[in-house]
Design a protein around this motif. Sequence first.
Motif, short mmCIF file in Angstrom:
data_model
loop_
_atom_site.label_atom_id
_atom_site.label_comp_id
_atom_site.label_asym_id
_atom_site.label_seq_id
_atom_site.Cartn_x
_atom_site.Cartn_y
_atom_site.Cartn_z
N GLN A 43 0.82 -1.21 0.00
CA GLN A 43 0.00 0.00 0.00
C GLN A 43 0.86 1.25 0.00
OE1 GLN A 43 -3.43 0.31 -0.38
NE2 GLN A 43 -2.75 2.40 -0.73
N TRP A 44 1.97 1.23 0.70
CA TRP A 44 2.87 2.36 0.73
C TRP A 44 3.36 2.68 -0.69
CZ3 TRP A 44 7.95 3.58 -0.40
CH2 TRP A 44 8.40 4.81 0.12
N ARG A 45 3.69 1.65 -1.45
CA ARG A 45 4.15 1.85 -2.84
C ARG A 45 3.04 2.46 -3.70
NH1 ARG A 45 7.35 -3.80 -2.88
NH2 ARG A 45 9.32 -2.99 -2.06
N VAL A 46 1.80 2.00 -3.51
CA VAL A 46 0.66 2.57 -4.24
C VAL A 46 0.48 4.03 -3.86
CG1 VAL A 46 -1.87 2.48 -4.45
CG2 VAL A 46 -0.53 0.35 -4.55
N THR A 47 0.55 4.32 -2.58
CA THR A 47 0.40 5.69 -2.10
C THR A 47 1.53 6.57 -2.61
OG1 THR A 47 -0.74 4.86 -0.13
CG2 THR A 47 0.12 7.11 -0.02
N LEU A 48 2.74 6.06 -2.56
CA LEU A 48 3.90 6.81 -3.06
C LEU A 48 3.72 7.15 -4.54
CD1 LEU A 48 6.79 7.89 -2.55
CD2 LEU A 48 7.62 5.61 -3.21
N ALA A 49 3.29 6.19 -5.34
CA ALA A 49 3.08 6.44 -6.77
C ALA A 49 2.01 7.52 -6.98
CB ALA A 49 2.68 5.15 -7.48
N ALA A 50 0.94 7.45 -6.20
CA ALA A 50 -0.14 8.45 -6.33
C ALA A 50 0.36 9.84 -5.95
CB ALA A 50 -1.33 8.05 -5.47
N LEU A 51 1.16 9.92 -4.91
CA LEU A 51 1.67 11.22 -4.48
C LEU A 51 2.72 11.76 -5.45
CD1 LEU A 51 1.81 10.87 -0.60
CD2 LEU A 51 -0.01 11.78 -2.03
N ARG A 52 3.49 10.87 -6.05
CA ARG A 52 4.43 11.32 -7.09
C ARG A 52 3.66 11.95 -8.26
NH1 ARG A 52 8.56 6.32 -6.78
NH2 ARG A 52 10.06 7.33 -5.39
N LYS A 53 2.56 11.31 -8.61
CA LYS A 53 1.71 11.83 -9.68
C LYS A 53 1.16 13.20 -9.29
CE LYS A 53 -1.26 9.28 -12.68
NZ LYS A 53 -2.26 8.23 -12.78
N GLU A 54 0.71 13.33 -8.06
CA GLU A 54 0.18 14.60 -7.55
C GLU A 54 1.27 15.67 -7.56
OE1 GLU A 54 -2.64 17.23 -5.61
OE2 GLU A 54 -2.79 15.50 -6.91
N ASP A 55 2.48 15.31 -7.12
CA ASP A 55 3.59 16.25 -7.14
C ASP A 55 3.89 16.71 -8.58
OD1 ASP A 55 3.99 16.35 -4.41
OD2 ASP A 55 5.80 15.10 -4.42
N ALA A 56 3.88 15.79 -9.51
CA ALA A 56 4.15 16.13 -10.91
C ALA A 56 3.08 17.08 -11.45
CB ALA A 56 4.22 14.86 -11.76
N GLU A 57 1.83 16.82 -11.09
CA GLU A 57 0.73 17.69 -11.52
C GLU A 57 0.89 19.09 -10.92
OE1 GLU A 57 -2.72 18.76 -13.53
OE2 GLU A 57 -1.50 16.95 -13.73
N ASN A 58 1.25 19.15 -9.65
CA ASN A 58 1.46 20.45 -9.01
C ASN A 58 2.60 21.21 -9.67
OD1 ASN A 58 -0.60 20.08 -7.18
ND2 ASN A 58 0.73 19.26 -5.58
N THR A 59 3.66 20.51 -10.03
CA THR A 59 4.79 21.14 -10.70
C THR A 59 4.37 21.64 -12.08
OG1 THR A 59 6.36 19.74 -9.52
CG2 THR A 59 7.15 20.78 -11.54
N ARG A 60 3.63 20.81 -12.79
CA ARG A 60 3.17 21.18 -14.13
C ARG A 60 2.29 22.43 -14.08
NH1 ARG A 60 -1.04 20.42 -17.20
NH2 ARG A 60 -2.14 18.93 -15.91
N GLU A 61 1.45 22.50 -13.05
CA GLU A 61 0.55 23.65 -12.90
C GLU A 61 1.21 24.82 -12.19
OE1 GLU A 61 -2.89 22.20 -10.87
OE2 GLU A 61 -3.57 21.04 -12.59
N ARG A 62 2.48 24.64 -11.84
CA ARG A 62 3.24 25.67 -11.11
C ARG A 62 2.58 26.02 -9.78
NH1 ARG A 62 6.89 27.02 -15.07
NH2 ARG A 62 6.12 27.31 -17.17
N ALA A 63 1.93 25.03 -9.21
CA ALA A 63 1.31 25.23 -7.90
C ALA A 63 2.43 25.29 -6.85
CB ALA A 63 0.35 24.09 -7.58
N ASN A 64 2.36 26.22 -5.98
CA ASN A 64 3.38 26.39 -4.96
C ASN A 64 3.00 25.56 -3.73
OD1 ASN A 64 5.62 27.31 -3.64
ND2 ASN A 64 4.70 29.26 -3.04
N LYS A 65 3.14 24.24 -3.88
CA LYS A 65 2.78 23.33 -2.80
C LYS A 65 4.00 22.54 -2.38
CE LYS A 65 -1.99 22.67 -4.30
NZ LYS A 65 -2.98 21.68 -4.74
N PRO A 66 4.06 22.13 -1.12
CA PRO A 66 5.18 21.30 -0.68
C PRO A 66 5.10 19.92 -1.33
CG PRO A 66 3.57 21.55 1.08
CD PRO A 66 3.12 22.42 -0.04
N SER A 67 6.21 19.25 -1.38
CA SER A 67 6.27 17.90 -1.97
C SER A 67 5.48 16.91 -1.12
CB SER A 67 7.72 17.44 -2.08
OG SER A 67 7.78 16.06 -2.40
N MET A 68 4.52 16.29 -1.74
CA MET A 68 3.75 15.27 -1.04
C MET A 68 4.63 14.04 -0.77
SD MET A 68 0.62 16.50 -0.81
CE MET A 68 -0.55 15.17 -0.75
#
Length: 131
Positions: A43-68
């Motif tokens: 489950q940790w690996r699934v969660t990590l993959a999902a958060l990596r995706k979220e981080d990439a989306e935030n970066t793409r949108e230039r959202a100023n959010k901390p790394s999930m």
Amino acid sequence: MILTLLALAAVSDCDAAARRSSLDYRQCLGEVDRRADAEMVRQWRVTLAALRKEDAENTRERANKPSMVAGLLESQRAWLRYRDAECSMVSEQAAGGTGYGELGSECSITLTRHRTEVLKRRVDGLVRYLR
């Protein structure tokens, strides 16, 4: 309440073994603990993959959010230290007694199953949020 239910489940997984002998019970708890840990890692690996995706989306949108991902790594490391310390303290309650190993295993199973649910809810929350 959820921890109480998980604790009861940890013990009930090995009811038949407990009726045979304390050695069978300890061995059963060890196996259940290994399976719970393996499920948490999956489950940790699934969660990590999902958060990596979220981080990439935030970066793409230039959202100023901390790394999930950084937050997940930090929280998992802290949680592992907590689980080990908590279960060591719990098992010490029976130091020198017959329940020493069993208490530690039951604690580890309970906390690990709970952490697995927390990790799963983290992904479920992202999925609901992203819809």
